[in-house]
Design a protein around this motif. Sequence first.
Motif, short mmCIF file in Angstrom:
data_model
loop_
_atom_site.label_atom_id
_atom_site.label_comp_id
_atom_site.label_asym_id
_atom_site.label_seq_id
_atom_site.Cartn_x
_atom_site.Cartn_y
_atom_site.Cartn_z
N VAL A 1 0.85 -1.19 0.00
CA VAL A 1 0.00 0.00 0.00
C VAL A 1 0.88 1.24 0.00
O VAL A 1 1.68 1.44 0.90
N SER A 2 0.78 2.05 -1.01
CA SER A 2 1.65 3.22 -1.08
C SER A 2 0.90 4.47 -1.51
O SER A 2 1.43 5.56 -1.39
N ARG A 3 -0.32 4.35 -1.96
CA ARG A 3 -1.06 5.52 -2.44
C ARG A 3 -2.04 5.99 -1.37
O ARG A 3 -2.66 5.20 -0.67
N LEU A 4 -2.16 7.30 -1.27
CA LEU A 4 -3.08 7.89 -0.31
C LEU A 4 -4.19 8.61 -1.07
O LEU A 4 -3.98 9.16 -2.15
N SER A 5 -5.37 8.63 -0.46
CA SER A 5 -6.45 9.43 -1.01
C SER A 5 -6.16 10.90 -0.77
O SER A 5 -5.28 11.26 0.02
N ALA A 6 -6.89 11.78 -1.44
CA ALA A 6 -6.68 13.22 -1.26
C ALA A 6 -6.92 13.63 0.18
O ALA A 6 -6.19 14.45 0.74
N ALA A 7 -7.95 13.06 0.80
CA ALA A 7 -8.26 13.41 2.19
C ALA A 7 -7.15 12.96 3.13
O ALA A 7 -6.79 13.68 4.07
N GLN A 8 -6.59 11.78 2.89
CA GLN A 8 -5.50 11.29 3.73
C GLN A 8 -4.25 12.15 3.54
O GLN A 8 -3.55 12.49 4.50
N GLN A 9 -3.98 12.49 2.28
CA GLN A 9 -2.80 13.30 2.00
C GLN A 9 -2.92 14.67 2.66
O GLN A 9 -1.96 15.21 3.21
N GLN A 10 -4.13 15.22 2.63
CA GLN A 10 -4.35 16.52 3.24
C GLN A 10 -4.17 16.47 4.76
O GLN A 10 -3.52 17.33 5.35
N GLU A 11 -4.75 15.44 5.39
CA GLU A 11 -4.64 15.34 6.84
C GLU A 11 -3.19 15.10 7.27
O GLU A 11 -2.75 15.62 8.29
N LEU A 12 -2.46 14.33 6.47
CA LEU A 12 -1.06 14.08 6.77
C LEU A 12 -0.26 15.37 6.70
O LEU A 12 0.53 15.69 7.60
N TRP A 13 -0.47 16.15 5.63
CA TRP A 13 0.20 17.45 5.53
C TRP A 13 -0.23 18.36 6.67
O TRP A 13 0.58 19.04 7.30
N LEU A 14 -1.53 18.37 6.96
CA LEU A 14 -2.08 19.30 7.95
C LEU A 14 -1.42 19.10 9.32
O LEU A 14 -1.00 20.07 9.96
N GLN A 15 -1.30 17.85 9.76
CA GLN A 15 -0.73 17.62 11.08
C GLN A 15 0.77 17.89 11.10
O GLN A 15 1.30 18.40 12.09
N TYR A 16 1.45 17.57 10.02
CA TYR A 16 2.88 17.88 9.94
C TYR A 16 3.09 19.39 9.91
O TYR A 16 3.97 19.93 10.60
N PHE A 17 2.26 20.09 9.15
CA PHE A 17 2.32 21.55 9.07
C PHE A 17 2.02 22.16 10.44
O PHE A 17 2.67 23.12 10.87
N ALA A 18 1.02 21.61 11.15
CA ALA A 18 0.67 22.12 12.48
C ALA A 18 1.83 21.96 13.45
O ALA A 18 2.10 22.85 14.27
N LEU A 19 2.54 20.84 13.35
CA LEU A 19 3.70 20.62 14.22
C LEU A 19 4.81 21.62 13.89
O LEU A 19 5.46 22.16 14.79
#
Length: 740
Positions: free
Chosen positions: A639-657
Motif C-alpha cells: 500500500v503506497s497511495r493515499l487518497s486526497a483526504a489522507q494526504q491533506q490530513e497528513l500534511w495538515l498535522q505535519y504543518f501544524a507541528l
Amino acid sequence: MLQQQQLPEQLQNQPLWIKHKRPILLLLGLSLCAAILGLIFYTHYKLHTKNNNQPVTPCVSPACRKASARLSTSIDPFTQPCDYFLFTCGSDTLWQDSGSRQRGQGIPGHPQNQMEKSAWPGRVPENEEKLQRRRGKDKTLNRKTVLLQHLKEILESNDMLNSSAVQKAKGFYHSCLDTSSLENTGAEPFLTLVQKLGGWAVSGKWNRTDFNSTLRLLMRDYATFPFFNLYVGKDPNEIGQKTTKRYIQIDQPDLLIPIEWNSKTQKSEAKTETLRPFLASCQRYLAMLGAPPSNRMIHVGLFISLSSELAVAASPLHYRLVKGQLHQRMTIKELQEQAPAIDWLGCLQATFHPLSLSEDDHVLLHNLPYIAQMSRIITKWLNKHETSTSGPLHTFMVLSLLHTMMPAMDSRFSDTRRNFSVILGNTDQEAPRWKHCVLETERGFGSVLTHLLSERTAQREAEETIQNVFSTFKAKLHELNWMDQKTHQLVMEKIHSFTPRLWTSEEISRGAELDLTFSEVTVSTHSFFSNYVQLLSLWQKRRSKLLTDPSEPADIMSVTPVLLGKDIVFPVGMFIPPLFHSTYPRAMNYGAAGFLITKDIIHLLLPEILSHSETMRAVGKCVWDHYLTVTDGAGRGSVSRLSAAQQQELWLQYFALQVALQAYQQSLRQRPGDSSLSGLSHTHLFLTAFSQINCDTDPYWEFMPLEPSFLITVICAKTNLCPTSLQCSLRPQQSSVQTC
C-alpha cells in the motif's frame, strides 16, 4: 670600516625574539586568526543550538513535578526510537478515554447525536487492523478526558473560601459519589415521586390523572419528554443572516424499545430478536418497583404494544434529511391543528415558564409526519383505554420518567439497563463513577464550573500562545507554493479577517451572580435523588435562558475552538494541565496546546485546501514516502497511495507541528530563556510534550494514515534540530532520509 665591523656584533647582541620576529609575527597572526575563527564558530554554534542544548533551569513548581513524574513513565522517542516507531495510539499513554459529549449531547434526541454518526458519509477505515487499533484507544491522552479529570480535581479541592454556589456544586458532586446512600434508599424516592403524579395503575393506586396535565408536569419539573423531544437551537436557514434568534425545536423521541429501519418498506420497526429480552427487562423494572406479579405482564404487554406503534412512525436522520423534514417552521397554532392530542401551548408554556409564549410563536419541527401520527396514536389509545383501569399512556410516561431518574437510583436499575444494552451489542466499558458525577454536575452547575475553570486558567499566557501561534500560522501560509496568486490572496484575506481570542472571564458569570442564580437550590448531603430532581429543574432553566439570551453561552465541556462571527473563540478547557500551565516550560505549552491550536485552526478555517497548493501535496507525499521507507508501511505491504483526504490530513498535522515549533522558537527570540523538565533541552521537551497528545481524538482521525508520533522523525530529519539522531528502521536497507 669600523662601523661595518661593529654591525654584525650588534646584530649578534640583539634579543632572540627580534632575530626571529618575522616567524613569530606569522605564528601570532595565525593564532589570532584561529582564535577569531574559533570564536565565530563557537558563537554560531551557541546561536544555533541555544534552544536545543544549552543548560536549562529546572521547573520545580507543583504542576511541573506532576508533569515530570508523568513523562518519566512514558516512551521517549529519543532514547527508544525503535519502540516509538512501533508505538500505536492506546498502547502506552496514560489516560482513560472518555465518551466525549459535544454541545447538545446529553439532551436526549438532540439531532447532533445522530448527525455525528453520519457527518462523514462513506468513510470506511482502510482495513480492520486500523479500525481495531483505533477502537483500542482506551488509554490515550484525550482532551475530553483531561478536562474531566481537571474538573474532578476542582470539585474535590478543599477551598474554604468557596462561594455559596460553588459549595452547592461541590455538595452535589459528592452526593453523587455517595453510592451507599443510593443503595440504602432503593426505589422508595421514585415511588414517592410517582405518587405526586397521581400514582399509577401498575401499583393499583392511580387517580386517573389527565393525560396533558401529567405530560406538562413531566416536561416542566423533570425534563422528561415521553412522546417527543424538545430542545432549543438556531434555524440553519438564518445563519447567513447573522441572526442570534433561537427557536423551540421539536423532534421524535428516543424510544425505549429497540427499533431498526427497514429500507424496503421505508419504515421503522421493533427488532424482533430483542423483544423477548426487552420484555424481561421491563418486567424486572416493575418487580423492583413493587408491582404485583399478577399485574406485570398485562402492563408490560400494553407498554410494548404502544411503543411499537410509535416506533413505526419514527424514521432515521438520513431519511428525514432526504425528505426535507428537518427544521420545518410553523406556528404553535398550526402545530396544534396538525397534532391535536397534545396541548402544545400549555406544555410549552409550562416548560419555558416564566417566558411568555403565544400560539403565534414559531417552532421548528424535525419530523412532522411522526408528530402527526403520534397524535393519532395517543387519541386512539385514550379512546380505547380511558374507561379502563390499565392506563397504558400513563404507564408509558412513568417508565419514561424512570429512565430519566435512573442515574440517581440504586444499582439494580442501572445494572438491568446495562445488561440489556450488552444484549443489543454494546460492549463499551462502563465509565467510572467520578466521571459520571462530573458530567451530571456540569448539567446543573455548568456556569459554576465555567467560573471555577476560568479562575484557574492562566489567561495572559493562554492569550499569548494563541496570538503567537496564529501569527506564525499566517506567516507560514505565505511560504507555501500556491496554484495561482488569486487563490493565495483569497485564502489570506479570509485568514486575516478572523481574530483569535480566549473565551474570557468577561463572558463568564461572576461569583455574586452565581450565588443569586442558585439561591433557591438546596443541596442535601446524603440524598442524591432529591438533588438530581433539582438538577432537572436547573437544566430546564438553562434551556429557557437559551431561548431568550442572544449571547453564545460558554460551553464548559468544549475542547475545540468555535467561530462566533469573525472571532475564533478558544475555550478555557484547552489550557489546562497536563496540556498547559502557567508554570510549565513554554516548550511544553507549545508542544501540546500549541500543536492542538494550530490543527484546530486549519480544520476550522481551511477545509479542502489540498487542491490549492502544490506544497501541500508535495509535503504530504514526502512524509508518506518517509514513513514507507523507514517502516515498510508498518505491515501495509504494497500500500503506497493515499487518497486526497489522507494526504491533506497528513500534511495538515505535519504543518501544524512545524507551526507550533516555529511559534515556540519565535517566543524564545522575543523572550529568551525557558525552564525545562528532567534536564531535557528545549526542542527535546517540545517534541516530548507533542508525543503525549498526538493521539488526541478529533473528527478527522480516520483520515490520518499513520500515527502522528511518527512526525517527530520527519521533523528531526532536519540537521541539528533534534538533540539526537533518530536512527531506527524496520527494513534491512534504509534509504537516506529526506527533509520534507
